[in-house]
Structure formats: C-alpha cells, structure tokens
Design an enzyme around this catalytic site. Structure first.
Site, PDB file in Angstrom:
ATOM      1  N   HIS A  77       0.840  -1.200   0.000  1.00  0.00           N
ATOM      2  CA  HIS A  77       0.000   0.000   0.000  1.00  0.00           C
ATOM      3  C   HIS A  77       0.879   1.256   0.000  1.00  0.00           C
ATOM      4  CE1 HIS A  77      -3.406   2.549   0.810  1.00  0.00           C
ATOM      5  NE2 HIS A  77      -2.692   3.129   1.767  1.00  0.00           N
ATOM      6  N   GLU A  78       1.912   1.237   0.855  1.00  0.00           N
ATOM      7  CA  GLU A  78       2.817   2.392   0.942  1.00  0.00           C
ATOM      8  C   GLU A  78       3.550   2.618  -0.376  1.00  0.00           C
ATOM      9  OE1 GLU A  78       3.062   4.600   3.389  1.00  0.00           O
ATOM     10  OE2 GLU A  78       1.417   3.506   4.327  1.00  0.00           O
ATOM     11  N   ARG A 121      14.658 -16.845 -12.856  1.00  0.00           N
ATOM     12  CA  ARG A 121      14.727 -16.720 -14.309  1.00  0.00           C
ATOM     13  C   ARG A 121      15.962 -17.429 -14.815  1.00  0.00           C
ATOM     14  NH1 ARG A 121      13.117 -10.621 -13.939  1.00  0.00           N
ATOM     15  NH2 ARG A 121      11.110 -10.749 -14.971  1.00  0.00           N
ATOM     16  N   GLY A 125       7.839  -9.232 -17.680  1.00  0.00           N
ATOM     17  CA  GLY A 125       7.527 -10.345 -16.774  1.00  0.00           C
ATOM     18  C   GLY A 125       8.159 -10.073 -15.423  1.00  0.00           C
TER      19      GLY A 125
HETATM   20  P1  ADP Z   1       8.556 -14.585 -16.241  1.00  0.00           P
HETATM   21  O1  ADP Z   1       7.711 -13.466 -15.822  1.00  0.00           O
HETATM   22  O2  ADP Z   1      10.031 -14.276 -16.213  1.00  0.00           O
HETATM   23  O3  ADP Z   1       8.110 -15.243 -17.517  1.00  0.00           O
HETATM   24  P2  ADP Z   1       7.753 -17.057 -14.965  1.00  0.00           P
HETATM   25  O4  ADP Z   1       7.630 -17.405 -13.516  1.00  0.00           O
HETATM   26  O5  ADP Z   1       6.521 -17.175 -15.784  1.00  0.00           O
HETATM   27  O6  ADP Z   1       8.361 -15.600 -15.028  1.00  0.00           O
HETATM   28  O7  ADP Z   1       8.894 -17.965 -15.575  1.00  0.00           O
HETATM   29  C1  ADP Z   1      10.124 -18.101 -14.875  1.00  0.00           C
HETATM   30  C2  ADP Z   1      11.251 -18.393 -15.826  1.00  0.00           C
HETATM   31  O8  ADP Z   1      11.094 -19.706 -16.381  1.00  0.00           O
HETATM   32  C3  ADP Z   1      11.312 -17.480 -17.048  1.00  0.00           C
HETATM   33  O9  ADP Z   1      11.962 -16.290 -16.765  1.00  0.00           O
HETATM   34  C4  ADP Z   1      12.089 -18.352 -18.027  1.00  0.00           C
HETATM   35  O10 ADP Z   1      13.475 -18.274 -17.748  1.00  0.00           O
HETATM   36  C5  ADP Z   1      11.636 -19.755 -17.692  1.00  0.00           C
HETATM   37  N1  ADP Z   1      10.568 -20.244 -18.596  1.00  0.00           N
HETATM   38  C6  ADP Z   1       9.235 -20.259 -18.339  1.00  0.00           C
HETATM   39  N2  ADP Z   1       8.557 -20.827 -19.354  1.00  0.00           N
HETATM   40  C7  ADP Z   1       9.469 -21.174 -20.282  1.00  0.00           C
HETATM   41  C8  ADP Z   1       9.408 -21.798 -21.582  1.00  0.00           C
HETATM   42  N3  ADP Z   1       8.250 -22.171 -22.103  1.00  0.00           N
HETATM   43  N4  ADP Z   1      10.586 -22.007 -22.235  1.00  0.00           N
HETATM   44  C9  ADP Z   1      11.769 -21.642 -21.687  1.00  0.00           C
HETATM   45  N5  ADP Z   1      11.899 -21.040 -20.476  1.00  0.00           N
HETATM   46  C10 ADP Z   1      10.771 -20.802 -19.788  1.00  0.00           C
END
Ligand code: ADP
Length: 258
Positions: free
Chosen positions: A45-46, A208, A219
C-alpha cells in the site's frame, strides 16, 4: 496450523509439557504469518501511493516536453519501469495471498474445454504478434470442480510463456487428456527449453533462467510461482520437462470431480 493438541495439554507429565509447547509453537507461527501478511499489505500500500504520484508526474512531463525525442525516450523508460514495479507489487501480493490461502476460493463445475478455448483466445493477440500458432488437441471428457478465474490465470501464464519463448513461426501445442481419474493439461513449445538442473527452480519466485535478457523482455519472474500455488489449491500438480529435440513441456494434473 489451526490444529491444537487439546487431549494432553492439561496433563502435568511430559505429554502435557510436549502438547503445551506444540500449542505455543503453533500460536507463534500463526501470529508470525499474520504479521508477515500485514507487513506485505502495508508495504505494498505504501509503495502504491508514491508510484501513482510518479505515474501522474511522468504523464504530465510527457505532455509538456514537446518534441525533444531524447527526453521523450527517457520518460517512456520511466513509464515502463513504473508499470513493471506496479505489476511486481500486484504479483507479490497475489502470491502471498495464495500461499497463505487468503483468496476466496470458489469451486464451480467447469467445462475445461471451454475454459481452455477462452484462455487460448485471450493469448491469440500476443501469439499472432510473434507469428506463433496455438493448437488445441482435446479428448477430455470428465467434469472438473475449479475456481475458473484462478485456474484460467494459471493456464494463461503457462501458454503465454510457451508463446514468449517460442521462435517465430512455430506451433505451441495444448493437449487435454484423461488419465486414471485425473485430467492432464500439457503445453508444449519448440523453444530453447531449460537447463535440466533448473527445471524444478522454474516454480520458485523470481527465478529466471537467463536473468538480464528476460528482465528486459518483461515479466516479473513470479508467474509460474503463482500458477503453482493456484494449481496446488486445486489439489493438482504442475511440472516441467524438456522435449526432444528442443522445447519445454509443462504439464498440469488436476483431479476429476467425483
Ligand atoms: P517470467 O515473468 O520471467 O516469464 P515465470 O515465472 O513465468 O516468469 O517464468 C520463470 C522463468 O522460467 C522465465 O523467466 C524463463 O526463464 C523460464 N521459462 C518459463 N517458461 C518457459 C518456456 N516455455 N521455455 C523456456 N523457459 C521458460
């Protein structure tokens, strides 16, 4: 957590002492979780208020800046970063609520075929901007009890990821099957896949595979963590495997309604 040992708690022997210390621990854990939740809600909220003011200030500056393209570029960058922060705060809160079971979970009779078709429809705009085709193969015919909004957002995240990490011109295949009183929903792409030792970490918050590049491509790194919590609330599971010769397949398993 709401469990308490009442049967032995009044006794004066070791069982009583053990039961009382268990109860104390449970109470402490509960109050920690509540405090943690309150802190998260307060922090978000802040953060929201200055963020909103920042958004307004950037919009105002954009109006007054005229044709200076260099300044416009900097302001657009500010705008994008503010939007990212806003998205991140919302995702952190969603994940926290799901982890602590604080979402009102409404279980309805769901036609999974229709739900998945709608989700695919919503993903079409992004898919066509990448020239990716989404194909649905379904043989599913058992009813499902689910929170349609929550389930749709989990499936949508997985399909959007498949599109995002697919090379242009490729096909993402969504398959729905029944197996032993369960429904299997898989989403397969032909992208780079994920290094084997990282497959399980995909569902950890903020994880990631290749940090820098993905941070720039948007993302929050919370999508799959949120999807996993949503699926767990449906008594289901979600796993990821690499495909041969390339690509990732994410499989969601859900119990059929009895
Ligand atoms: P983001 O918002 O980074 O997409 P997610 O939690 O949805 O976050 O996914 C986490 C990480 O998983 C992504 O940053 C990527 O590195 C990997 N990832 C997700 N789905 C795939 C895919 N279909 N193919 C390759 N890497 C993927």
């Amino acid at each position: 957590l709401s469990t308490r040992i009442t049967r032995f708690a009044q006794r004066s022997d070791e069982f009583g002492a053990l039961a009382r210390s268990f109860n104390n621990m449970a109470e402490q854990l509960e109050s920690n979780i509540t405090a943690h939740q309150r802190l998260l809600a307060d922090v978000s909220h802040e953060l929201r208020s200055p963020l909103t003011r920042l958004q307004l200030a950037v919009a105002l500056a954009e109006k007054n800046i005229g044709n200076d393209s260099e300044q416009q570029k900097h302001l657009r960058r500010c705008e994008t970063e503010v939007e990212r922060l806003d998205e991140m705060i919302a995702d952190v809160l969603t994940l926290s609520r799901l982890e602590h079971n604080q979402n009102a979970f409404t279980a309805d009779d769901i036609d999974l075929n229709t739900l998945v078709e709608q989700v695919i429809d919503d993903c079409q705009y992004f898919a066509s901007s990448k020239k990716v085709t989404i194909e649905l193969i379904s043989t599913v015919n058992c009813p499902l009890l689910a929170d349609s909004k929550l389930l749709a957002s989990a499936i949508s995240n997985v399909i959007n990821n498949a599109v995002k990490y697919s090379p242009s011109g490729q096909v993402v295949t969504v398959e729905l099957n029944n197996h032993n009183e369960k429904i299997l929903l898989s989403v397969a792409d032909t992208g780079s896949g994920v290094p084997v030792d990282m497959l399980e970490k995909l569902f950890s918050p903020f994880f990631r595979v290749a940090d820098g590049r993905e941070r720039r491509s948007g993302g929050t790194g919370l999508g799959l963590a949120i999807a996993q919590q949503a699926i767990l609330l449906h008594q289901g599971s979600i796993v990821a495997h690499n495909r041969q010769p390339n690509g990732l397949k994410v499989t969601i398993t859900l119990p059929c309604k009895h």
